[in-house]
Structure formats: C-alpha cells, structure tokens
Design a protein around this motif. Structure first.
Motif, short mmCIF file in Angstrom:
data_model
loop_
_atom_site.label_atom_id
_atom_site.label_comp_id
_atom_site.label_asym_id
_atom_site.label_seq_id
_atom_site.Cartn_x
_atom_site.Cartn_y
_atom_site.Cartn_z
N ARG A 1 0.80 -1.77 -10.60
CA ARG A 1 -0.57 -2.04 -10.11
C ARG A 1 -0.84 -3.27 -10.67
NH1 ARG A 1 -5.18 1.04 -12.42
NH2 ARG A 1 -4.45 -0.44 -14.19
N ARG B 1 0.87 -1.22 -0.10
CA ARG B 1 -0.07 -0.01 -0.01
C ARG B 1 0.84 1.34 -0.01
NH1 ARG B 1 -5.30 0.54 1.48
NH2 ARG B 1 -5.28 -1.49 1.98
N ARG C 1 2.71 3.70 -13.16
CA ARG C 1 2.01 3.38 -11.99
C ARG C 1 0.82 2.08 -12.48
NH1 ARG C 1 -0.48 9.32 -10.35
NH2 ARG C 1 1.73 10.52 -10.52
N THR D 1 0.76 3.82 -3.10
CA THR D 1 0.13 5.13 -2.83
C THR D 1 0.97 6.26 -2.39
OG1 THR D 1 -0.31 4.54 -0.63
CG2 THR D 1 -1.85 3.94 -2.34
N GLU D 2 2.20 5.98 -1.83
CA GLU D 2 2.90 6.81 -1.30
C GLU D 2 4.24 7.01 -2.15
OE1 GLU D 2 3.97 6.45 2.70
OE2 GLU D 2 1.78 6.23 3.31
N VAL E 1 3.72 7.62 -6.30
CA VAL E 1 3.05 8.94 -6.64
C VAL E 1 3.77 10.04 -6.01
CG1 VAL E 1 0.65 9.80 -6.45
CG2 VAL E 1 1.03 7.32 -6.60
#
Length: 331
Positions: free
Chosen positions: A34, A12, A30, A16-17, A20
């Motif tokens: 994913r 996660r 990205r 997300t961090e 991005v």
C-alpha cells in the motif's frame, strides 16, 4: 478509454482482493504494498501530467519506475534495501495484472525484467552483557512507568521478539504456570502468521505476572504511561531514550532489532546450537540465523585455536610401533 486500461480498478483489485483473499499475505506485507503505491501514484501523476484517477496501466513504464526508484533513494533518503522493497511491490502488481489480462503481458514482462540493486548486508549491531544490563537498569522501577518499561525491555531481551510481536502480545498469549508444575511460555505471533513459543526466565515471569494483574485476557501486556498499549513508535522512543543515558552507548543507534540481535548473540556465546536459535527467533531459513555464528571474535579465536599448527613431531618408523605390529599380527 476502456476500464481494463485504467490503473485504478486494477490496483483496487490487487490491494483488496488479491493480496488479502487469494494470497492471505501478512498485514505488514499489505502495508508495504500500500505504501509503495501511495508514493508511486503522485510521482507518476506529476511525471505524465495526469490526475491520479486517470492514470493508465501503461503509464507505469519501466523508465518511469526507474525514475521513481531513483527518487526514493536520492530525494527521500531511503536505503538500497528500501528501494528494492518498493520494486518488489511493483513487480507483484505487474505479475497480478499480466496473469489476468493478455493485453498487458508485454508491459508486465518489462516491469518484471527490472533488476534489484545489489546492497551490502548491514553489520549485526548488538550489545555486550554489561551494556544490556545497563539498559535494563535505566528504568526507575520505583514508579509504575519504570516497571512497565523494565518489563518490556526484559521481555525483548529474554525472547528476542520483534517489536511488532511485543506490541501485539496479549495477556492470553502468556502461560505463567511454572509454579503449578508447567512451563513459563510466551506465544509470539510472528511474520506471515507464524506462531512460536519462547520460554521465560523466572525474573521475566515474575515481572510479567505483576504487569498483567487484574487485566482482561484480550488486553495488551505492555502498556505505556497513558495506560494504552505500546506502539512500535513508542518502543523505539523508549529504547532510544534509555540508550541515550548510557555513556558507553554514545553515538550508537540502538533499536529494538539491536536487542533482538543481542539475544541471538548471547545465545551463541552460551553454546546454544544454531538451529535452536533459528526456532527461538522465528527464522524460516537457517541461513538467516547463520550471521550470528560469525559475529564474535571470541568464537573466531577459539576456532583458530582448534586449527592451530603446532610444532612438528619427530617421525617414527612404523616398524618401531610395537602396538601397531601386535595389532596387525592379531588380525
């Protein structure tokens, strides 16, 4: 079980961090990362017989990753290049975890030591000028749908744009000002957030000006028959459908990237220097563009002609060269 050993929290943070906020990677990168883990996690869950939310970082051992890569090739039918792309995403995740937790350094080293599989560079597929003209002649421009399709095909051929660059093109990205003393330009938003401008032919300018009449600045330039913006899938289907109606293209896989190659090859044949073509296509390295310098037999034949060994000329003593002797005496 401690949280830093679980795979979920690390993944996660990575998605997300890290990619991005810290790296600010391109949207397509990205999505690729994913999708890699959307495939890997169910596979790992079946292999180690654990629910996905209970997987640990160390469950992704190098042996399991190798099995997953073999699964990508053998069962999903993906190419070696896709297999290497999946491995690159896993390595990026391992580097992220290893740099933040010393307990996972050894695991990180094992993953990063895995080698990519050698793949053959695919040949450059492209269309000759008559073939490209035949593609442009397929849409029925007497209808609104045909006008939309013709505009998209002409734009792809004019600019050599990637399919994502064409589908993301907005009205505000067009500068149609040649009649007012300016230049007709399209601003393309390429890979990695890079921006470049491509000049437009008068025919392209005329067609696009008709397309964007009465549209808002944030509206897409290319719209489908439903009035919504073209998707990547829609562009692929359009080009496949047009190619299927041309007998000379029977049996060939024609994609938007083939039209991009076609633009580059025609620029080479027109004598445009390779560095200009690099900027035109938005390549970071000129080595990527150099493949187009090798695609045409005409260019190769011309190069051979320049190096052709002619008949041996009769030799003459330098003493008989009066001009040379006069030159030497004048020094």
């Amino acid at each position: 079980m401690r949280e830093h050993e679980l795979l979920g929290p690390w993944l996660r943070r990575f998605l997300t961090e890290y990619i991005v906020t810290e790296r600010n990677l391109a949207r397509n990168t990205r999505s690729s990362y994913r999708d890699t883990f959307r495939l890997l996690l169910p596979f790992a869950s079946r292999e180690v017989r654990k629910p996905v939310d209970r997987l640990m970082v160390r469950d992704l051992a190098s042996s399991l990753v190798l099995k997953f890569l073999a699964h990508v090739e053998d069962h999903r039918g993906c190419s070696v290049r896709t297999r290497n792309q999946r491995l690159a995403g896993i390595k990026a995740f391992a580097r992220f975890v290893g740099s933040r937790d010393p307990a996972h350094v050894e695991w990180c080293g094992c993953i990063r030591a895995m080698s990519s599989k050698k793949s053959m560079q695919p040949s450059v597929g492209w269309l000759t000028r008559p073939e490209m003209e035949a593609m442009l002649a397929v849409p029925d421009r007497r209808t609104g749908r045909g006008q939309h399709e013709y505009a998209l095909l002409l734009f792809l051929y004019n600019t050599g744009a990637r399919v994502s660059e064409a589908t993301q093109l907005k009205v505000r990205d067009l500068s149609l000002g040649a009649q007012r003393g300016g230049h007709d330009l399209a601003t393309l938003h390429g890979k990695g957030g890079k921006i470049r401008q491509c000049p437009l032919w008068p025919e392209t300018e005329r067609v696009l000006a008709h397309e964007i009449r009465d549209r808002e600045m944030d509206a897409p330039v290319f719209v489908s028959r439903l009035g919504t913006g073209f998707t990547r899938f829609g562009v692929y289907r359009l080009i496949e459908r047009c190619a299927a109606q041309i007998p000379m293209l029977a049996g060939r896989a024609i994609t938007p990237h083939v039209i991009r190659h076609t633009t580059a090859c025609h620029l080479v044949l027109a004598g445009v220097d390779i560095n200009t073509i690099r900027a035109w296509l938005g390549h970071v390295s000129i080595s990527t563009t150099n493949i187009y310098a090798e695609i045409d037999l005409t260019l190769k034949a011309n190069a051979v002609a320049l190096c052709e060994v002619g008949q041996e000329r009769p030799r003459r003593s330098w003493k008989e060269d009066k001009d040379l002797m006069a030159f030497l005496r004048s020094l």
